[in-house]
Write an enzyme that holds these catalytic residues in place. Structure first.
Site, mmCIF file in Angstrom:
data_model
loop_
_atom_site.group_PDB
_atom_site.id
_atom_site.type_symbol
_atom_site.label_atom_id
_atom_site.label_comp_id
_atom_site.label_asym_id
_atom_site.label_seq_id
_atom_site.Cartn_x
_atom_site.Cartn_y
_atom_site.Cartn_z
ATOM 1 N N LYS A 148 -1.517 -6.076 4.365
ATOM 2 C CA LYS A 148 -0.257 -6.651 3.848
ATOM 3 C C LYS A 148 -0.548 -7.709 2.798
ATOM 4 C CE LYS A 148 2.048 -4.387 4.763
ATOM 5 N NZ LYS A 148 2.009 -3.227 5.574
ATOM 6 N N CYS A 204 6.863 9.097 -8.329
ATOM 7 C CA CYS A 204 7.954 9.147 -9.308
ATOM 8 C C CYS A 204 9.294 9.437 -8.612
ATOM 9 C CB CYS A 204 7.785 10.212 -10.392
ATOM 10 S SG CYS A 204 6.205 10.148 -11.222
ATOM 11 N N TRP A 215 5.393 6.887 -11.802
ATOM 12 C CA TRP A 215 4.129 6.349 -11.304
ATOM 13 C C TRP A 215 3.069 7.238 -11.933
ATOM 14 C CZ3 TRP A 215 -0.136 7.875 -8.369
ATOM 15 C CH2 TRP A 215 -0.906 6.837 -7.829
ATOM 16 N N HIS A 223 -21.826 -9.720 13.065
ATOM 17 C CA HIS A 223 -22.702 -8.690 12.502
ATOM 18 C C HIS A 223 -22.619 -8.648 10.969
ATOM 19 C CE1 HIS A 223 -23.657 -7.255 16.471
ATOM 20 N NE2 HIS A 223 -22.365 -7.252 16.754
ATOM 21 N N GLU A 239 -4.026 -4.553 9.649
ATOM 22 C CA GLU A 239 -2.710 -4.458 9.012
ATOM 23 C C GLU A 239 -2.346 -5.771 8.320
ATOM 24 O OE1 GLU A 239 -0.781 -2.291 8.108
ATOM 25 O OE2 GLU A 239 1.215 -3.166 7.993
ATOM 26 N N GLU A 281 -2.112 -6.150 -0.530
ATOM 27 C CA GLU A 281 -1.276 -5.270 -1.358
ATOM 28 C C GLU A 281 -0.162 -6.007 -2.086
ATOM 29 O OE1 GLU A 281 0.874 -2.130 0.629
ATOM 30 O OE2 GLU A 281 1.051 -3.335 2.423
ATOM 31 N N ARG A 303 9.424 4.480 -5.600
ATOM 32 C CA ARG A 303 8.557 5.648 -5.771
ATOM 33 C C ARG A 303 7.651 5.538 -7.000
ATOM 34 N NH1 ARG A 303 10.174 9.847 -2.802
ATOM 35 N NH2 ARG A 303 9.005 11.240 -4.153
ATOM 36 N N ASN A 322 8.277 15.149 -10.974
ATOM 37 C CA ASN A 322 7.536 14.329 -10.019
ATOM 38 C C ASN A 322 6.457 15.230 -9.436
ATOM 39 O OD1 ASN A 322 6.680 12.769 -7.824
ATOM 40 N ND2 ASN A 322 8.442 13.363 -6.562
ATOM 41 N N GLY A 323 5.186 14.922 -9.703
ATOM 42 C CA GLY A 323 4.113 15.766 -9.159
ATOM 43 C C GLY A 323 2.997 15.913 -10.184
ATOM 44 N N LYS A 348 5.781 3.753 -2.974
ATOM 45 C CA LYS A 348 6.144 3.856 -1.562
ATOM 46 C C LYS A 348 5.730 5.180 -0.966
ATOM 47 C CE LYS A 348 8.308 2.262 2.036
ATOM 48 N NZ LYS A 348 7.498 1.237 2.725
#
Ligand code: F6R
Length: 615
Positions: A492, A2, A75, A511, A488, A495, A27, A101-102, A610
């Site tokens: 990318k 947030c 968020w 395998h 990575e 997401e 955020r 925020n939290g 983020k």
């Protein structure tokens, strides 16, 4: 997560808060809200959706007048993203509003208690519980707003950055922090409150960052008074001068922040070198390493803790540190490390890597390592962030603000810092010769230009993206230094385009994952010249025999892979050690173009934020 913004001063608060929230959308962006005090009444508007939705709605449903206000972009943690759960939240009387925020962990018990006392709740949030707890304390104890906030915060368990406004005390906003960041911009007879400094950068360069367990009463015409929440002791505010500028946090003509940040990498890596890589003198200067050289040289091992992309940078660093400095390295997901009772001793050095410097799991891993006596070194991008402050020493990446949710320049600059550290330690330990050291420095210095060259593949990568954009799955393979790059690349893609992708060490394919390969499966293989080239070429042959589509990331001038692959994307030649800095570029571009072609929100992918300040 947030984002929170507040303003108290002589300007119209609305445009400052709305624009500030837009800058903080990285955020969280599932709902947004604003409360303004116009001198008589407290007006509030909130909605599910983005800040642009809030803008449309607030214009229609409230007067947007007033020079005091608070706003929030969310968020979701407690309660689904909808209009009612969006912040700000009123207290039952309608006198108080709060943004948060939290997470308040013990909100349920407090809520029951408040319901017994007659309180009612509109939302499913923990935040609405907190604002009513504050109101109840005001009533019970006759406490002023600041005192009531303090008493309430001493009763809650969890994490927060909050701003609270009371329409009966309309010349102040009370703020507090524990575990979530909070900055105060100090202007001429005006104050700005925000989760980071970006909302107020064009108004003032003077900022105070609240520390954990601190609160402040922001009162017009008065100095900022900071107190410890626990014992009420006064803290001297430390006013920092901000280095950030407005251009850094704007798109500067690019369609998306992610693309801008991909293209910023040559400059960002140069900034990471600045003052550290002195190739003429053949030295690397890093104060945080120099001052703690003994700790590094006497370490039994280095433990790297991080999450997500930063964890991938840690994996690259494992290869680099072990290869150059011959120090054993373990790389841990911070979220696992913190809960699995790891063996840590005073002879361990822990390196915590984090772009935001706020990731809750990484922060908790640091605290655990410190409690066991380990020396903890931070590699962060955000200056003054919680992790930067919590670690014993550190090195900033100096990538500049990274706003796109998918990390790009943070990754390459993290690898750059870690490469510099490994080289410095290798020299100090004598594990590489002075001529090799010099050769590495010269090569490292060429990397920004080579990244620039790698970026020239952009149009070709776009063509390839168009061919494969409708694939349902992707496989990414790499070996050695480039195995983490495969991870990575896959991260990318998934997401931002929501296409399933897996990264694997190339040799692991046989395998299991090889069973997935058929003519529908694009396989991105990193096959640069120096990295187990022949072995990777054999893997490519195995893919070809099963009709997989091969996209090779190869060294300039390669002919062998070209004969086998459906497409090859060239990157300049470099030391194998530094090749991840180049091979990662086409993978970033590939994910970017596919996501854009699929019409996805590249900078704000669904469900992500983020800065992951919750577990
Ligand atoms: C992926 C991404 C995340 C972050 C992770 C850690 O593109 O950005 O995986 O890398 O959330 O964040 P920091 O580095 O801020 O600790």
């Amino acid at each position: 997560m947030c984002g929170i913004v507040g303003y108290i001063g002589h300007r119209q608060a609305y445009p400052i808060i709305i624009e500030g929230l837009k800058r903080l959308e990285y955020r969280g962006y599932d709902s947004a809200g604003i409360a303004l005090y116009d001198g008589n009444s407290l007006n509030l508007s909130k909605t599910k959706g983005k800040v642009s939705d809030l803008e449309a709605r607030s214009h229609a449903e409230m007067p947007i007048d007033g020079s005091i206000g608070i706003g929030h972009t969310r968020w979701a943690t407690h309660g689904v993203p909808n209009d009612v759960n969006a912040h700000p939240h009123y207290s039952n009387s309608g006198n108080l509003v709060i943004i948060h925020n939290g997470i308040i962990e013990n909100y349920d018990a407090i809520k029951k208690e408040l319901i017994n006392r007659g309180y009612t709740f509109q939302s499913d949030t923990d935040t609405e519980v907190l604002v009513n707890l504050i109101e109840e304390i005001q009533k019970q104890e006759g406490a002023k707003l600041g005192k009531a906030v303090q008493i309430a915060l001493n009763q809650v368990v969890g994490a927060y950055a909050i701003a609270v406004f009371d329409k009966n005390k309309p010349n102040e906003i009370v703020i507090a922090r524990l575990g979530s960041p909070l900055a105060v911009g100090v202007g001429e007879n005006e104050f700005f409150i925000a989760s980071d400094a970006s909302p107020f950068i064009e108004y003032t360069k003077n900022a105070i960052y609240l520390e954990d367990e601190e609160m402040a009463i922001i009162r017009l015409g008065k100095e900022v008074k900071i107190r410890k929440i626990k014992d009420d002791s006064l803290v001297d505010p430390y006013v920092q001068e901000l280095q950030m500028n407005l251009e850094q946090i704007e798109k500067s003509g690019y369609d998306h922040f992610m693309l801008k940040e991909i293209y910023e990498q040559p400059r960002a890596i140069l900034d990471t070198f600045r003052g550290r890589l002195l190739s003429k003198e053949a030295i690397i200067k890093m104060a945080g390493v120099e001052d703690n050289m003994k700790k590094f040289l006497n370490a039994d091992r280095i433990i790297i803790v991080a999450c997500g992309t930063s964890w991938h940078a840690g994996l690259v660093a494992e290869y680099i540190f072990e290869d150059l400095a011959r120090i054993p390295v373990e790389v841990e997901y911070a979220s696992e490390f913190r809960y699995r009772n790891p063996v840590i001793t005073e002879n361990d050095v822990v390196i915590a890597i984090s772009q935001s410097g706020e990731t809750a799991d990484t922060l908790a891993a640091i605290k655990l390592a410190k409690s066991k006596g380990a020396f903890v070194f931070g590699v962060c991008n955000v200056v003054g962030s919680s992790i930067a402050r919590e670690t014993d020493a550190g090195a900033y990446t100096h990538a500049g603000p990274e706003i796109g949710v998918a990390s790009t320049k943070a990754f390459t600059t993290q690898i750059t810092v870690l490469s510099l550290m490994a080289l410095r330690l290798a020299r100090a330990k004598g594990t590489i010769s002075s001529s090799d050291f010099r050769r590495y420095l010269i090569e490292l210095e060429l990397i920004p230009n080579k990244v620039e060259k790698a970026l020239q593949s952009d149009n070709y990568v776009k063509e390839i993206s168009n061919i494969y954009k409708d694939s349902r799955n992707f496989l990414y393979l790499g070996r050695g230094f480039n195995f983490p790059v495969a991870l990575e690349g896959a991260l990318k893609l998934k997401e931002i385009s929501y296409i399933h992708a897996e990264g694997y060490p190339a040799a692991e394919m046989k395998h299991g994952p090889i069973a997935l390969i058929d003519e529908q499966m694009p396989v991105v293989v990193i096959a640069t010249k120096k990295g187990h080239y022949e072995k990777v070429v054999s893997n490519i042959q195995e893919i070809k025999s099963r009709k997989g589509k091969i996209i090779g990331i190869v060294t300039e001038g390669d002919v062998h892979v070209k004969e086998l692959a459906d497409h090859v994307i060239e990157v300049p030649e470099t030391e194998e050690t530094f090749s991840p800095l180049l091979t990662t570029i086409p993978l970033q571009l590939l994910s970017y173009h596919i996501a854009v072609m699929l019409g996805k929100n590249v900078d704000q992918p669904r469900n992500l934020a983020k800065s992951v300040t919750v577990e």
